[in-house]
Design a protein around this motif. Structure first.
Motif, PDB file in Angstrom:
ATOM      1  N   PRO A  41       0.840  -1.242   0.128  1.00 26.48           N
ATOM      2  CA  PRO A  41      -0.097   0.204  -0.115  1.00 26.48           C
ATOM      3  C   PRO A  41       0.673   1.286  -0.083  1.00 26.48           C
ATOM      4  N   VAL A  42       0.190   2.321  -0.604  1.00 31.34           N
ATOM      5  CA  VAL A  42       0.936   3.518  -0.602  1.00 31.34           C
ATOM      6  C   VAL A  42       0.427   4.505   0.673  1.00 31.34           C
ATOM      7  N   LEU A  43       0.938   5.088   1.470  1.00 31.57           N
ATOM      8  CA  LEU A  43       0.639   5.976   2.562  1.00 31.57           C
ATOM      9  C   LEU A  43       0.713   7.259   2.423  1.00 31.57           C
ATOM     10  N   ARG A  44       0.005   7.982   2.026  1.00 30.57           N
ATOM     11  CA  ARG A  44       0.041   9.512   2.138  1.00 30.57           C
ATOM     12  C   ARG A  44      -0.153  10.096   3.315  1.00 30.57           C
ATOM     13  N   ILE A  45       1.068  10.684   3.867  1.00 28.68           N
ATOM     14  CA  ILE A  45       1.014  11.244   5.174  1.00 28.68           C
ATOM     15  C   ILE A  45       0.295  12.362   5.293  1.00 28.68           C
ATOM     16  N   VAL A  46      -0.710  12.665   6.408  1.00 27.73           N
ATOM     17  CA  VAL A  46      -1.278  14.035   6.462  1.00 27.73           C
ATOM     18  C   VAL A  46      -0.978  14.569   7.790  1.00 27.73           C
ATOM     19  N   LYS A  47      -0.716  13.705   8.789  1.00 32.28           N
ATOM     20  CA  LYS A  47      -0.084  14.700  10.200  1.00 32.28           C
ATOM     21  C   LYS A  47       0.585  13.610  10.821  1.00 32.28           C
ATOM     22  N   GLU A  48       1.573  14.649  11.757  1.00 33.03           N
ATOM     23  CA  GLU A  48       2.463  13.675  12.665  1.00 33.03           C
ATOM     24  C   GLU A  48       2.162  14.153  14.369  1.00 33.03           C
ATOM     25  N   GLU A  49       2.266  13.245  15.000  1.00 34.39           N
ATOM     26  CA  GLU A  49       2.219  13.459  16.376  1.00 34.39           C
ATOM     27  C   GLU A  49       3.648  12.813  17.292  1.00 34.39           C
ATOM     28  N   ILE A  50       3.912  13.367  18.003  1.00 33.66           N
ATOM     29  CA  ILE A  50       5.040  13.048  19.010  1.00 33.66           C
ATOM     30  C   ILE A  50       4.599  12.902  20.341  1.00 33.66           C
ATOM     31  N   ARG A  51       4.982  11.721  20.886  1.00 35.23           N
ATOM     32  CA  ARG A  51       4.274  11.407  22.411  1.00 35.23           C
ATOM     33  C   ARG A  51       5.493  10.927  22.972  1.00 35.23           C
ATOM     34  N   PRO A  52       5.305  11.315  24.395  1.00 40.73           N
ATOM     35  CA  PRO A  52       6.787  10.872  25.167  1.00 40.73           C
ATOM     36  C   PRO A  52       6.742   8.994  25.402  1.00 40.73           C
ATOM     37  N   GLY A  53       7.823   8.674  25.156  1.00 37.35           N
ATOM     38  CA  GLY A  53       8.059   7.147  25.517  1.00 37.35           C
ATOM     39  C   GLY A  53       8.933   6.660  26.591  1.00 37.35           C
ATOM     40  N   MET A  54       8.791   5.434  26.934  1.00 37.04           N
ATOM     41  CA  MET A  54       9.551   4.621  27.712  1.00 37.04           C
ATOM     42  C   MET A  54       9.569   5.479  29.297  1.00 37.04           C
ATOM     43  N   VAL A  55      10.546   5.805  29.942  1.00 33.98           N
ATOM     44  CA  VAL A  55      10.625   6.532  31.148  1.00 33.98           C
ATOM     45  C   VAL A  55       9.844   7.969  30.970  1.00 33.98           C
ATOM     46  N   LEU A  56       9.624   8.467  29.803  1.00 28.99           N
ATOM     47  CA  LEU A  56       9.076   9.775  29.749  1.00 28.99           C
ATOM     48  C   LEU A  56       7.427   9.612  29.621  1.00 28.99           C
ATOM     49  N   ASN A  57       7.060   8.404  29.193  1.00 24.02           N
ATOM     50  CA  ASN A  57       5.758   8.019  29.351  1.00 24.02           C
ATOM     51  C   ASN A  57       5.407   7.566  30.878  1.00 24.02           C
ATOM     52  N   VAL A  58       6.126   7.197  31.504  1.00 24.77           N
ATOM     53  CA  VAL A  58       6.044   6.953  32.913  1.00 24.77           C
ATOM     54  C   VAL A  58       5.678   8.184  33.701  1.00 24.77           C
ATOM     55  N   ARG A  59       6.578   9.185  33.303  1.00 24.50           N
ATOM     56  CA  ARG A  59       6.698  10.554  33.889  1.00 24.50           C
ATOM     57  C   ARG A  59       5.200  11.283  33.537  1.00 24.50           C
ATOM     58  N   LYS A  60       4.900  11.063  32.413  1.00 21.69           N
ATOM     59  CA  LYS A  60       3.545  11.753  31.967  1.00 21.69           C
ATOM     60  C   LYS A  60       2.534  11.168  32.596  1.00 21.69           C
ATOM     61  N   ASN A  61       2.488   9.976  32.859  1.00 22.78           N
ATOM     62  CA  ASN A  61       1.097   9.475  33.555  1.00 22.78           C
ATOM     63  C   ASN A  61       1.495   9.803  34.975  1.00 22.78           C
ATOM     64  N   LEU A  62       2.516   9.634  35.673  1.00 25.06           N
ATOM     65  CA  LEU A  62       2.496  10.227  36.811  1.00 25.06           C
ATOM     66  C   LEU A  62       2.321  11.466  37.298  1.00 25.06           C
ATOM     67  N   SER A  63       2.552  12.479  36.414  1.00 24.29           N
ATOM     68  CA  SER A  63       2.464  13.989  36.518  1.00 24.29           C
ATOM     69  C   SER A  63       0.793  14.092  36.443  1.00 24.29           C
ATOM     70  N   ASN A  64       0.190  13.302  36.017  1.00 22.12           N
ATOM     71  CA  ASN A  64      -1.378  13.476  35.850  1.00 22.12           C
ATOM     72  C   ASN A  64      -2.082  13.261  37.221  1.00 22.12           C
ATOM     73  N   PHE A  65      -1.351  12.450  37.946  1.00 22.30           N
ATOM     74  CA  PHE A  65      -1.586  12.262  39.266  1.00 22.30           C
ATOM     75  C   PHE A  65      -1.064  12.938  40.606  1.00 22.30           C
ATOM     76  N   PHE A  66       0.372  13.097  40.432  1.00 23.19           N
ATOM     77  CA  PHE A  66       1.084  13.270  41.446  1.00 23.19           C
ATOM     78  C   PHE A  66       1.318  14.914  41.247  1.00 23.19           C
ATOM     79  N   GLU A  67       0.920  15.672  42.346  1.00 27.72           N
ATOM     80  CA  GLU A  67       1.052  17.118  42.235  1.00 27.72           C
ATOM     81  C   GLU A  67       2.401  17.808  42.391  1.00 27.72           C
ATOM     82  N   GLY A  68       3.370  16.980  42.799  1.00 25.41           N
ATOM     83  CA  GLY A  68       4.696  17.507  43.167  1.00 25.41           C
ATOM     84  C   GLY A  68       5.790  17.369  41.936  1.00 25.41           C
ATOM     85  N   THR A  69       6.948  17.664  42.314  1.00 23.91           N
ATOM     86  CA  THR A  69       7.959  17.654  41.152  1.00 23.91           C
ATOM     87  C   THR A  69       8.563  16.131  41.066  1.00 23.91           C
ATOM     88  N   ILE A  70       8.697  15.995  39.589  1.00 26.37           N
ATOM     89  CA  ILE A  70       9.009  14.805  39.268  1.00 26.37           C
ATOM     90  C   ILE A  70      10.650  14.924  38.563  1.00 26.37           C
TER      91      ILE A  70
END
Length: 267
Positions: A41-70
């Protein structure tokens, strides 16, 4: 000069997070024809998204609950996991990993020794075994954290767990089958079992999870890990923490891509 209350308040508002990181890049496109050069198949790109991965994904999840500094220590090299996705169906067509050709530059003992572990409510390690956390550094951090009287949480792909002696470790079922020298490990071992929930190995207790329609498992392990850490910090109850982590992961797998859990999701 800080009072005892000020110091305690500062301590209770900080988490130390260490681990390998990457960027999850999603390239969304429209697939409307087959290549004349090959049956693909030929894929015509229309948009890109960048999301944090690995330890940065853990941080993102924690920061949505934990109100202090990480405070976060991670690799300087950039790892990119690029996924090509059909926009309408959200079907993954291809993944390309960039920057994993060699081991990451490791955190040094000198860097680890400059951390005041007593300043933190806990230490959280997301060790994808990409090279940033060596066995020696892991052992050093473990000893310093436990000596400071703080809990140590670890999600690791290492097969020798002796460097994390005394920690609360989360691994998946596939990783558990690869473990070597399990007898050297003294701590809590939690094995995630996918749709079957999670196993607390030390007590040989299985915690079933909610049956849901799975859309995407990407990042679900990070979400489980973050939920486990946050819940444990609230009441130090490992059983309730596993149940909460299961709930978080069951929400994550219903979403597309690496999804950071929100407080409203589990309210």
């Amino acid at each position: 000069m800080s009072t005892l209350m000020d110091i305690q308040q500062q301590k209770l508002s900080k988490i130390l997070l260490i681990g390998d990181s990457c960027h999850d890049v999603y390239c969304f496109g429209k697939c409307e024809r087959i290549s004349p050069e090959a049956p693909v198949p030929v894929l015509r790109i229309v948009k890109e998204e960048i999301r944090p991965g690995m330890v940065l994904n853990v941080r993102k999840n924690l920061s949505n609950f934990f109100e202090g500094t990480i405070d976060t220590y991670t690799n300087k090299e950039k790892i990119i996991k690029k996924r090509y996705v059909e926009e309408n169906t959200k079907q993954h067509m291809l993944r390309v990993d960039i920057g994993e050709e060699k081991k990451l530059t490791p955190m040094t003992i000198q860097e680890a020794s400059e951390i005041n572990y007593q300043d933190y409510l806990c230490v959280v390690i997301s060790d994808y075994d990409k090279g940033y956390i060596t066995h020696q550094v892991a052992n050093y951090i473990s000893e310093k954290t436990l000596a400071a009287g703080q809990p140590l949480f670890v999600d690791t792909k290492k097969t020798n767990l002796s460097c994390y002696n005394g920690a609360i470790i989360k691994i998946n079922e596939h990783e558990f089958k690869k473990i070597k020298r399990f007898q050297d490990f003294g701590g809590d071992l939690i094995v995630t079992l996918g749709s079957r929930g999670a196993l607390h190995k030390g007590k040989n207790l299985t915690y079933p999870t909610e049956k849901v329609e799975v859309f995407d498992v990407c990042g679900a392990g990070d979400t489980f890990f973050a939920g486990l850490v946050y819940s444990y910090l609230l009441d130090k109850n490992i059983s309730e923490s596993i149940k909460f982590a299961n709930r978080c992961a069951s929400i994550s797998v219903k979403k597309f891509g690496t999804y950071a859990i929100q407080k409203g999701d589990v309210a």
